[in-house]
Write a protein that holds these residues in place. Structure first.
Motif, PDB file in Angstrom:
ATOM      1  N   PHE A  33       3.942  20.807 -24.271  1.00  0.00           N
ATOM      2  CA  PHE A  33       3.371  20.527 -22.950  1.00  0.00           C
ATOM      3  C   PHE A  33       4.251  19.537 -22.195  1.00  0.00           C
ATOM      4  CE2 PHE A  33       0.864  18.019 -19.998  1.00  0.00           C
ATOM      5  CZ  PHE A  33       0.139  18.984 -19.309  1.00  0.00           C
ATOM      6  N   MET A  34       4.672  18.498 -22.870  1.00  0.00           N
ATOM      7  CA  MET A  34       5.454  17.455 -22.213  1.00  0.00           C
ATOM      8  C   MET A  34       6.810  17.985 -21.746  1.00  0.00           C
ATOM      9  SD  MET A  34       3.354  15.018 -22.036  1.00  0.00           S
ATOM     10  CE  MET A  34       4.399  13.704 -21.389  1.00  0.00           C
ATOM     11  N   HIS A  37       6.179  20.203 -18.537  1.00  0.00           N
ATOM     12  CA  HIS A  37       5.667  19.597 -17.303  1.00  0.00           C
ATOM     13  C   HIS A  37       6.263  18.236 -16.942  1.00  0.00           C
ATOM     14  CE1 HIS A  37       2.592  22.647 -16.711  1.00  0.00           C
ATOM     15  NE2 HIS A  37       2.276  22.540 -17.985  1.00  0.00           N
ATOM     16  N   THR A  38       7.131  17.695 -17.800  1.00  0.00           N
ATOM     17  CA  THR A  38       7.685  16.369 -17.525  1.00  0.00           C
ATOM     18  C   THR A  38       9.182  16.342 -17.807  1.00  0.00           C
ATOM     19  OG1 THR A  38       7.532  15.333 -19.721  1.00  0.00           O
ATOM     20  CG2 THR A  38       5.495  15.442 -18.437  1.00  0.00           C
ATOM     21  N   ARG A  39       9.753  15.198 -17.597  1.00  0.00           N
ATOM     22  CA  ARG A  39      11.168  14.986 -17.925  1.00  0.00           C
ATOM     23  C   ARG A  39      11.318  14.392 -19.325  1.00  0.00           C
ATOM     24  NH1 ARG A  39      10.866  12.179 -12.633  1.00  0.00           N
ATOM     25  NH2 ARG A  39      11.267  13.788 -11.102  1.00  0.00           N
ATOM     26  N   HIS A  40      10.265  14.440 -20.108  1.00  0.00           N
ATOM     27  CA  HIS A  40      10.252  13.762 -21.408  1.00  0.00           C
ATOM     28  C   HIS A  40       9.961  14.730 -22.544  1.00  0.00           C
ATOM     29  CE1 HIS A  40      10.510  10.030 -19.206  1.00  0.00           C
ATOM     30  NE2 HIS A  40       9.578  10.512 -18.399  1.00  0.00           N
ATOM     31  N   GLN A  41      10.410  14.341 -23.714  1.00  0.00           N
ATOM     32  CA  GLN A  41      10.235  15.177 -24.906  1.00  0.00           C
ATOM     33  C   GLN A  41       8.884  14.977 -25.569  1.00  0.00           C
ATOM     34  OE1 GLN A  41      12.644  17.495 -25.867  1.00  0.00           O
ATOM     35  NE2 GLN A  41      13.434  16.906 -23.864  1.00  0.00           N
ATOM     36  N   SER A  42       8.228  13.857 -25.289  1.00  0.00           N
ATOM     37  CA  SER A  42       6.953  13.554 -25.954  1.00  0.00           C
ATOM     38  C   SER A  42       6.092  12.665 -25.067  1.00  0.00           C
ATOM     39  CB  SER A  42       7.204  12.857 -27.291  1.00  0.00           C
ATOM     40  OG  SER A  42       7.699  11.545 -27.069  1.00  0.00           O
ATOM     41  N   ASP A  44       4.683   9.944 -26.113  1.00  0.00           N
ATOM     42  CA  ASP A  44       5.113   8.569 -26.392  1.00  0.00           C
ATOM     43  C   ASP A  44       6.295   8.176 -25.513  1.00  0.00           C
ATOM     44  OD1 ASP A  44       3.142   8.133 -28.289  1.00  0.00           O
ATOM     45  OD2 ASP A  44       4.435   8.646 -29.981  1.00  0.00           O
ATOM     46  N   GLU A  45       7.274   9.069 -25.421  1.00  0.00           N
ATOM     47  CA  GLU A  45       8.462   8.794 -24.600  1.00  0.00           C
ATOM     48  C   GLU A  45       8.072   8.618 -23.128  1.00  0.00           C
ATOM     49  OE1 GLU A  45      11.954  11.600 -23.078  1.00  0.00           O
ATOM     50  OE2 GLU A  45      12.031  11.320 -25.255  1.00  0.00           O
ATOM     51  N   ASN A  51       6.496   1.736 -19.550  1.00  0.00           N
ATOM     52  CA  ASN A  51       6.064   0.514 -20.230  1.00  0.00           C
ATOM     53  C   ASN A  51       4.552   0.473 -20.456  1.00  0.00           C
ATOM     54  OD1 ASN A  51       8.635  -0.696 -20.566  1.00  0.00           O
ATOM     55  ND2 ASN A  51       8.604  -1.236 -18.399  1.00  0.00           N
ATOM     56  N   PHE A  52       3.982   1.645 -20.779  1.00  0.00           N
ATOM     57  CA  PHE A  52       2.559   1.745 -21.098  1.00  0.00           C
ATOM     58  C   PHE A  52       2.404   1.988 -22.592  1.00  0.00           C
ATOM     59  CE2 PHE A  52       2.818   3.459 -16.708  1.00  0.00           C
ATOM     60  CZ  PHE A  52       2.031   2.517 -16.081  1.00  0.00           C
ATOM     61  N   GLN A  53       1.377   1.397 -23.168  1.00  0.00           N
ATOM     62  CA  GLN A  53       1.042   1.650 -24.570  1.00  0.00           C
ATOM     63  C   GLN A  53      -0.261   2.436 -24.589  1.00  0.00           C
ATOM     64  OE1 GLN A  53       1.049  -2.020 -26.747  1.00  0.00           O
ATOM     65  NE2 GLN A  53       3.277  -2.123 -26.716  1.00  0.00           N
TER      66      GLN A  53
END
Length: 95
Positions: A33-34, A37-42, A44-45, A51-53
């Motif tokens: 999914f990530m 729909h995103t520029r990220h692999q996960s 978490d990334e 800078n969110f946990q």
């Protein structure tokens, strides 16, 4: 009830379908999914970039909504967190 009966009962619960409103964020926002729909692999990334946990729905609700929405709009195909969450629930496939 014997231990064996209890064990069989518990193992049978794995066949119960997950409630779409209580799916863990890691399952809902899986790597596929990530990447789609995103520029990220996960997930978490994605959160590390802002800078969110975030591990739970409660974690998200503790973030100022405007900040997280801005991060979602900047880093994903979605305009805000609610649209991202709704799409993830629609696309979720537990298999």
């Amino acid at each position: 009830m014997s231990f064996d009966d209890l064990l069989k009962d518990l193992q049978g619960q794995k066949d119960v379908q997950e409630d779409p409103n209580n799916i863990s964020l890691s399952k809902l926002f899986n790597d596929s999914f990530m990447r789609k729909h995103t520029r990220h692999q996960s997930f978490d990334e994605f959160n590390e970039k802002g800078n969110f946990q975030v591990q739970t729905y409660e974690d998200v609700s503790n973030i100022l909504e405007e900040l997280y929405d801005r991060h979602v709009a900047r880093e994903t195909d979605f305009r805000d967190w609610n649209h991202m969450l709704d799409t993830a629930k629609k696309e979720y496939n537990p298999s």
